[in-house]
Design a protein around this motif. Structure first.
Motif, PDB file in Angstrom:
ATOM      1  N   VAL A 147     -62.184 -90.457 -42.742  1.00  0.00           N
ATOM      2  CA  VAL A 147     -63.201 -91.174 -42.870  1.00  0.00           C
ATOM      3  C   VAL A 147     -63.356 -92.386 -41.922  1.00  0.00           C
ATOM      4  O   VAL A 147     -64.186 -92.611 -41.219  1.00  0.00           O
ATOM      5  CB  VAL A 147     -63.879 -91.370 -44.015  1.00  0.00           C
ATOM      6  CG1 VAL A 147     -65.494 -92.005 -44.287  1.00  0.00           C
ATOM      7  CG2 VAL A 147     -63.596 -90.027 -44.914  1.00  0.00           C
ATOM      8  N   GLU A 148     -62.179 -93.100 -42.020  1.00  0.00           N
ATOM      9  CA  GLU A 148     -62.143 -94.559 -41.302  1.00  0.00           C
ATOM     10  C   GLU A 148     -62.253 -93.946 -39.951  1.00  0.00           C
ATOM     11  O   GLU A 148     -62.710 -94.890 -39.059  1.00  0.00           O
ATOM     12  CB  GLU A 148     -60.851 -95.278 -41.634  1.00  0.00           C
ATOM     13  CG  GLU A 148     -60.918 -96.581 -40.903  1.00  0.00           C
ATOM     14  CD  GLU A 148     -59.575 -97.270 -41.518  1.00  0.00           C
ATOM     15  OE1 GLU A 148     -59.902 -98.563 -41.591  1.00  0.00           O
ATOM     16  OE2 GLU A 148     -58.538 -96.931 -41.908  1.00  0.00           O
ATOM     17  N   ARG A 149     -61.469 -92.940 -39.469  1.00  0.00           N
ATOM     18  CA  ARG A 149     -61.410 -92.750 -37.846  1.00  0.00           C
ATOM     19  C   ARG A 149     -62.657 -92.355 -37.420  1.00  0.00           C
ATOM     20  O   ARG A 149     -63.203 -92.854 -36.345  1.00  0.00           O
ATOM     21  CB  ARG A 149     -60.467 -91.642 -37.733  1.00  0.00           C
ATOM     22  CG  ARG A 149     -59.138 -91.945 -37.930  1.00  0.00           C
ATOM     23  CD  ARG A 149     -58.069 -90.972 -37.308  1.00  0.00           C
ATOM     24  NE  ARG A 149     -58.133 -89.751 -37.947  1.00  0.00           N
ATOM     25  CZ  ARG A 149     -57.271 -89.334 -38.968  1.00  0.00           C
ATOM     26  NH1 ARG A 149     -56.531 -90.241 -39.302  1.00  0.00           N
ATOM     27  NH2 ARG A 149     -57.457 -88.243 -39.469  1.00  0.00           N
ATOM     28  N   SER A 178     -65.865 -85.400 -39.967  1.00  0.00           N
ATOM     29  CA  SER A 178     -65.102 -85.727 -41.134  1.00  0.00           C
ATOM     30  C   SER A 178     -65.187 -84.548 -42.125  1.00  0.00           C
ATOM     31  O   SER A 178     -66.545 -84.562 -42.608  1.00  0.00           O
ATOM     32  CB  SER A 178     -65.179 -86.986 -41.840  1.00  0.00           C
ATOM     33  OG  SER A 178     -64.800 -86.986 -42.954  1.00  0.00           O
ATOM     34  N   ARG A 179     -64.235 -83.735 -42.451  1.00  0.00           N
ATOM     35  CA  ARG A 179     -64.492 -82.531 -43.443  1.00  0.00           C
ATOM     36  C   ARG A 179     -64.782 -83.447 -44.798  1.00  0.00           C
ATOM     37  O   ARG A 179     -65.632 -82.742 -45.552  1.00  0.00           O
ATOM     38  CB  ARG A 179     -62.965 -81.974 -43.474  1.00  0.00           C
ATOM     39  CG  ARG A 179     -63.117 -80.867 -44.735  1.00  0.00           C
ATOM     40  CD  ARG A 179     -61.682 -80.281 -44.700  1.00  0.00           C
ATOM     41  NE  ARG A 179     -61.453 -79.445 -45.795  1.00  0.00           N
ATOM     42  CZ  ARG A 179     -60.705 -79.586 -46.724  1.00  0.00           C
ATOM     43  NH1 ARG A 179     -59.542 -80.364 -46.407  1.00  0.00           N
ATOM     44  NH2 ARG A 179     -60.462 -78.710 -47.771  1.00  0.00           N
ATOM     45  N   GLN A 224     -74.237 -86.249 -43.068  1.00  0.00           N
ATOM     46  CA  GLN A 224     -73.737 -85.734 -41.831  1.00  0.00           C
ATOM     47  C   GLN A 224     -72.679 -86.648 -41.121  1.00  0.00           C
ATOM     48  O   GLN A 224     -72.429 -87.773 -41.549  1.00  0.00           O
ATOM     49  CB  GLN A 224     -75.003 -86.015 -40.796  1.00  0.00           C
ATOM     50  CG  GLN A 224     -76.042 -84.900 -41.138  1.00  0.00           C
ATOM     51  CD  GLN A 224     -77.367 -85.145 -40.092  1.00  0.00           C
ATOM     52  OE1 GLN A 224     -77.382 -86.164 -39.535  1.00  0.00           O
ATOM     53  NE2 GLN A 224     -78.049 -84.070 -39.760  1.00  0.00           N
ATOM     54  N   SER A 225     -71.859 -86.349 -40.314  1.00  0.00           N
ATOM     55  CA  SER A 225     -70.769 -87.258 -39.489  1.00  0.00           C
ATOM     56  C   SER A 225     -71.357 -87.923 -38.777  1.00  0.00           C
ATOM     57  O   SER A 225     -71.893 -87.379 -37.517  1.00  0.00           O
ATOM     58  CB  SER A 225     -69.706 -85.917 -39.239  1.00  0.00           C
ATOM     59  OG  SER A 225     -69.002 -85.248 -39.881  1.00  0.00           O
ATOM     60  N   SER A 226     -71.404 -88.972 -39.093  1.00  0.00           N
ATOM     61  CA  SER A 226     -71.585 -90.315 -37.968  1.00  0.00           C
ATOM     62  C   SER A 226     -70.744 -91.692 -38.530  1.00  0.00           C
ATOM     63  O   SER A 226     -70.494 -91.650 -39.741  1.00  0.00           O
ATOM     64  CB  SER A 226     -73.095 -90.636 -38.303  1.00  0.00           C
ATOM     65  OG  SER A 226     -73.355 -91.211 -39.476  1.00  0.00           O
ATOM     66  N   ASN A 256     -72.595 -93.269 -41.434  1.00  0.00           N
ATOM     67  CA  ASN A 256     -72.278 -92.741 -42.874  1.00  0.00           C
ATOM     68  C   ASN A 256     -70.939 -92.932 -43.375  1.00  0.00           C
ATOM     69  O   ASN A 256     -70.649 -93.026 -44.602  1.00  0.00           O
ATOM     70  CB  ASN A 256     -72.897 -91.278 -42.677  1.00  0.00           C
ATOM     71  CG  ASN A 256     -74.282 -90.924 -42.854  1.00  0.00           C
ATOM     72  OD1 ASN A 256     -75.158 -91.740 -43.196  1.00  0.00           O
ATOM     73  ND2 ASN A 256     -74.688 -89.797 -42.248  1.00  0.00           N
ATOM     74  N   ALA A 257     -69.928 -92.874 -42.379  1.00  0.00           N
ATOM     75  CA  ALA A 257     -68.527 -93.101 -43.027  1.00  0.00           C
ATOM     76  C   ALA A 257     -68.404 -94.423 -43.124  1.00  0.00           C
ATOM     77  O   ALA A 257     -67.654 -94.887 -44.178  1.00  0.00           O
ATOM     78  CB  ALA A 257     -67.793 -92.778 -41.814  1.00  0.00           C
ATOM     79  N   HIS A 258     -69.110 -95.440 -42.760  1.00  0.00           N
ATOM     80  CA  HIS A 258     -69.154 -96.919 -42.988  1.00  0.00           C
ATOM     81  C   HIS A 258     -69.634 -97.026 -44.617  1.00  0.00           C
ATOM     82  O   HIS A 258     -68.913 -97.531 -45.445  1.00  0.00           O
ATOM     83  CB  HIS A 258     -69.992 -97.605 -41.889  1.00  0.00           C
ATOM     84  CG  HIS A 258     -70.093 -99.060 -42.205  1.00  0.00           C
ATOM     85  ND1 HIS A 258     -70.016-100.235 -41.364  1.00  0.00           N
ATOM     86  CD2 HIS A 258     -69.494 -99.748 -43.367  1.00  0.00           C
ATOM     87  CE1 HIS A 258     -70.089-101.137 -41.812  1.00  0.00           C
ATOM     88  NE2 HIS A 258     -69.670-101.172 -43.026  1.00  0.00           N
ATOM     89  N   ARG A 259     -70.692 -96.408 -44.829  1.00  0.00           N
ATOM     90  CA  ARG A 259     -71.372 -96.348 -46.125  1.00  0.00           C
ATOM     91  C   ARG A 259     -70.474 -95.780 -46.950  1.00  0.00           C
ATOM     92  O   ARG A 259     -70.127 -96.377 -48.273  1.00  0.00           O
ATOM     93  CB  ARG A 259     -72.797 -95.768 -46.117  1.00  0.00           C
ATOM     94  CG  ARG A 259     -73.783 -96.257 -45.317  1.00  0.00           C
ATOM     95  CD  ARG A 259     -75.028 -95.578 -45.559  1.00  0.00           C
ATOM     96  NE  ARG A 259     -76.149 -96.127 -44.447  1.00  0.00           N
ATOM     97  CZ  ARG A 259     -76.455 -95.780 -43.267  1.00  0.00           C
ATOM     98  NH1 ARG A 259     -75.864 -94.711 -42.764  1.00  0.00           N
ATOM     99  NH2 ARG A 259     -77.279 -96.442 -42.593  1.00  0.00           N
ATOM    100  N   ALA A 260     -69.497 -94.612 -46.888  1.00  0.00           N
ATOM    101  CA  ALA A 260     -68.853 -94.197 -47.672  1.00  0.00           C
ATOM    102  C   ALA A 260     -67.658 -94.889 -48.081  1.00  0.00           C
ATOM    103  O   ALA A 260     -67.390 -94.966 -49.271  1.00  0.00           O
ATOM    104  CB  ALA A 260     -68.358 -92.588 -47.135  1.00  0.00           C
ATOM    105  N   LEU A 261     -67.064 -95.744 -47.076  1.00  0.00           N
ATOM    106  CA  LEU A 261     -65.952 -96.386 -47.318  1.00  0.00           C
ATOM    107  C   LEU A 261     -66.152 -97.659 -48.147  1.00  0.00           C
ATOM    108  O   LEU A 261     -65.453 -98.122 -48.978  1.00  0.00           O
ATOM    109  CB  LEU A 261     -65.330 -96.776 -45.972  1.00  0.00           C
ATOM    110  CG  LEU A 261     -64.730 -95.457 -44.944  1.00  0.00           C
ATOM    111  CD1 LEU A 261     -64.374 -96.060 -43.650  1.00  0.00           C
ATOM    112  CD2 LEU A 261     -63.514 -94.803 -45.804  1.00  0.00           C
TER     113      LEU A 261
END
Length: 609
Positions: A166-168, A177-178, A186-188, A191-196
């Protein structure tokens, strides 16, 4: 009895898409009854006969007690049929035993194949398959547990490695990101920033932008040689020299002194330690410039270079000094470039601003004012848009407006004088260097207020580094090169290396070599500038997020449909707000913060009052 027929008989047991079915009639097509009670018309090739019947109801397919495991052990490694296997395991071949056997075949573990040809797998194969299935089940259970922890925002220590995926994505290094998709997002990168942040892998203030841009964040750890001069230095330690910079500056690479009617611009002699060929030069070129972030500074050179060469950091410093004289019209009459020794006192802009009526600063200002007047007459940009300093001190974001001090103008013009002198020095000696150039802006007109300055800024062309001298329209100079920040910018260091080679009687780099180095460093500098710009925006938004009741003033600098483009001077931040009543350019509006979306790098405001 044969179990394969052209058309299975009525009341026979057939296989349809891995499900049991009973044949209820046979014609052009076969009508079957499925286990859910529904009927379906299918082609002969769509079904496979398991038992000829009679089977009155699929409900008659009851579980069977038998010895399929014993049958497997007996037949291991051989081939059999559905009927033979049912009779061996259950002592009978009925629709129920046929279905029980087929269910085991469908598992694909001990038995595989078709009703007429069933392969009995060896123990070695079965045990290997069992191990693989167990591992798969454990992996699936582990994956499910991981996703449940992510949903609950309660990651375990062992999840850190998995979250690197997710960080990548958050850093723009991959596109999918699976993990994120399994969580329904959605992979963006946003969104990855929010999840981390949500699961605590990143802190809520984490700044991803330098790495996302591709900037290098590791400090440079390379050995730095001792200073061994190949040229004789002029002793200028008798002059009072001043390194004037912002409070807290850690890399002072220029200083000023006055010698009669001559202004000296002393620049840290970085080329004395960083030669044109070597690891230090290659690393500096790959980085392009210092990366100035509100939370830290990443230098393009090792700290030891700054420690030894930063002006005022040692009692006496080596410098490359530019001696400048200009006439009443601000034209450079005379200039010289010499390696030197200087003794430098460090002062802040604020301190010097209070001493501009005293010597030597009053005389320095008179010289640079003439130079500035000449540049202005040549069309130099006079845009005075708001600027702020953004810093993170002990975890707190501090935003400080940068006033337009005369002391800052003095230093700026002195550096530009040295840049013009360096360009002319190299032109006169046919030394290849990167000249800083800028084409004239589109359109004409004076920019006297914020709205016109904002609009005028959009008309400016980007500056470029070229090997052929051309005017720099924004500075109002016929020729110019960047030569006063070799600790901080690679292009300045390259100019110094070229000048220093000439002073030492060595051949400087040729045009092709210079062009290649400029191109590489310029690409790196683009990354640095983007990383700095996005990082400043990030920390401004952190400041606003931490001050949810923020209110302030915005100046209308543009109008787009039903939105006003506002410039917030206190933050040097551009935003757009909807308005109901008509607004005018340069109108000041009282605004309040609505919300901040840090991963999206946006903030919204509303007009109040």
């Amino acid at each position: 009895m044969a179990i394969h027929q052209a058309n299975p008989p009525v009341d026979s047991l057939v296989l349809y898409k891995s499900r049991p079915a009973r044949v209820t009639s046979v014609g052009d097509k076969i009508e079957i009854e499925l286990d859910a009670g529904q009927s379906k018309r299918v082609r002969t090739k769509d079904v496979e006969l398991l038992h000829p019947g009679p089977l009155r109801s699929l409900g008659d397919l009851v579980p069977q007690e038998g010895e399929l495991t014993d049958a497997w052990e007996l037949l291991e490694g051989s081939e059999t049929t559905l009927r033979d296997l049912a009779e061996l395991a259950f002592d009978d071949f009925t629709p129920s035993t046929a279905w029980a056997v087929w269910q085991r075949v469908a598992e694909g573990l001990a038995f595989v194949g078709t009703p007429s040809s069933i392969q009995v797998r060896s123990r070695e194969v079965v045990e290997r398959e069992q191990a693989e299935r167990a591992a798969k089940q454990a992996s699936e259970a582990d994956w499910k547990a991981f996703l449940e922890r992510m949903e609950a925002a309660r990651p375990a220590d062992e999840d850190a490695k998995r979250l690197q995926e997710v960080e990548r994505l958050a850093l723009g290094q991959i596109e999918h990101s699976r993990i994120l998709e399994a969580l329904g997002h959605q992979s963006s990168p946003e969104n990855a920033h929010r999840a981390l942040v949500r699961v605590g892998y990143w802190t809520r203030n984490h700044n991803p932008h330098p790495l996302r841009c591709g900037a290098l964040l590791e400090g440079l750890e390379l050995p730095v040689a001792d200073l061994e001069d190949e040229v004789e230095r002029v002793d200028l330690t008798h002059l009072q020299s001043y390194a004037i910079d912002d409070e807290g500056n850690q890399d002072p690479d220029d200083a000023l002194s006055l010698d009669g009617d001559r202004l000296w611009v002393h620049v840290a002699d970085v080329a004395a330690l960083v030669e044109p060929h070597g690891d230090l030069e290659r690393e500096a070129r790959a980085r392009g410039a210092n990366l100035y972030l509100p939370e830290r500074v990443v230098n393009m050179l090792p700290g030891a270079v700054t420690e030894r060469l930063g002006l005022g950091l040692q009692p006496v410093s080596p410098a490359l000094s530019f001696g400048l004289r200009c006439d009443d019209r601000g034209e450079l009459l005379e200039f010289e470039v010499v390696p030197s020794w200087v003794r430098v006192e460090r002062l802040s802009y604020d301190a010097v601003d209070g001493m501009l009526d005293r010597s030597p600063f009053a005389e320095m200002l008179a010289l640079t004012d003439r130079f500035r007047a000449r540049r202005t007459a040549n069309g130099a940009s006079g845009l005075a848009l708001p600027e702020v300093s953004v810093r993170v001190l002990d975890g707190e974001v501090v935003i400080r407006p940068l006033p337009r001090l005369r002391s800052r103008e003095l230093v700026t013009d002195a550096m530009l004088m040295a840049g013009e002198a360096a360009a002319r020095y190299c032109m006169a000696r046919d030394i290849s260097i990167p000249f800083a150039t800028q084409a004239p802006p589109d359109g004409t007109g004076e920019a006297e207020d914020l709205a016109s300055m904002f609009a005028r800024r959009r008309c400016f062309k980007p500056s470029r580094l070229l090997l052929e001298p051309e005017p720099h329209s924004g500075l109002g100079l016929p020729v110019y090169t960047r030569a006063t920040s070799p600790l901080r910018r690679y292009s300045d260091l390259l100019v110094h290396q070229q000048i220093r080679a000439t002073l030492a009687g060595r051949d400087p780099l040729d045009a092709a070599q210079v062009l290649e180095r400029v191109a590489e460093a310029d690409a790196a500098s683009v990354v640095v500038r983007r990383g700095e710009r996005l990082s400043n925006q990030h920390w401004k938004l952190v400041y606003l997020r931490d001050n949810p009741g923020w209110k302030g003033e915005g100046v209308v600098v543009g109008i787009e449909d039903r939105k006003a483009v506002l410039l917030i001077p206190r933050l040097a931040l551009e935003t757009r707000v909807r308005f109901r009543d008509p607004v005018a350019l340069n109108q000041r509006l009282r605004i309040a913060l609505n919300e901040v979306d840090l991963p999206d790098l946006t903030a919204s405001f509303r007009v109040v009052g």
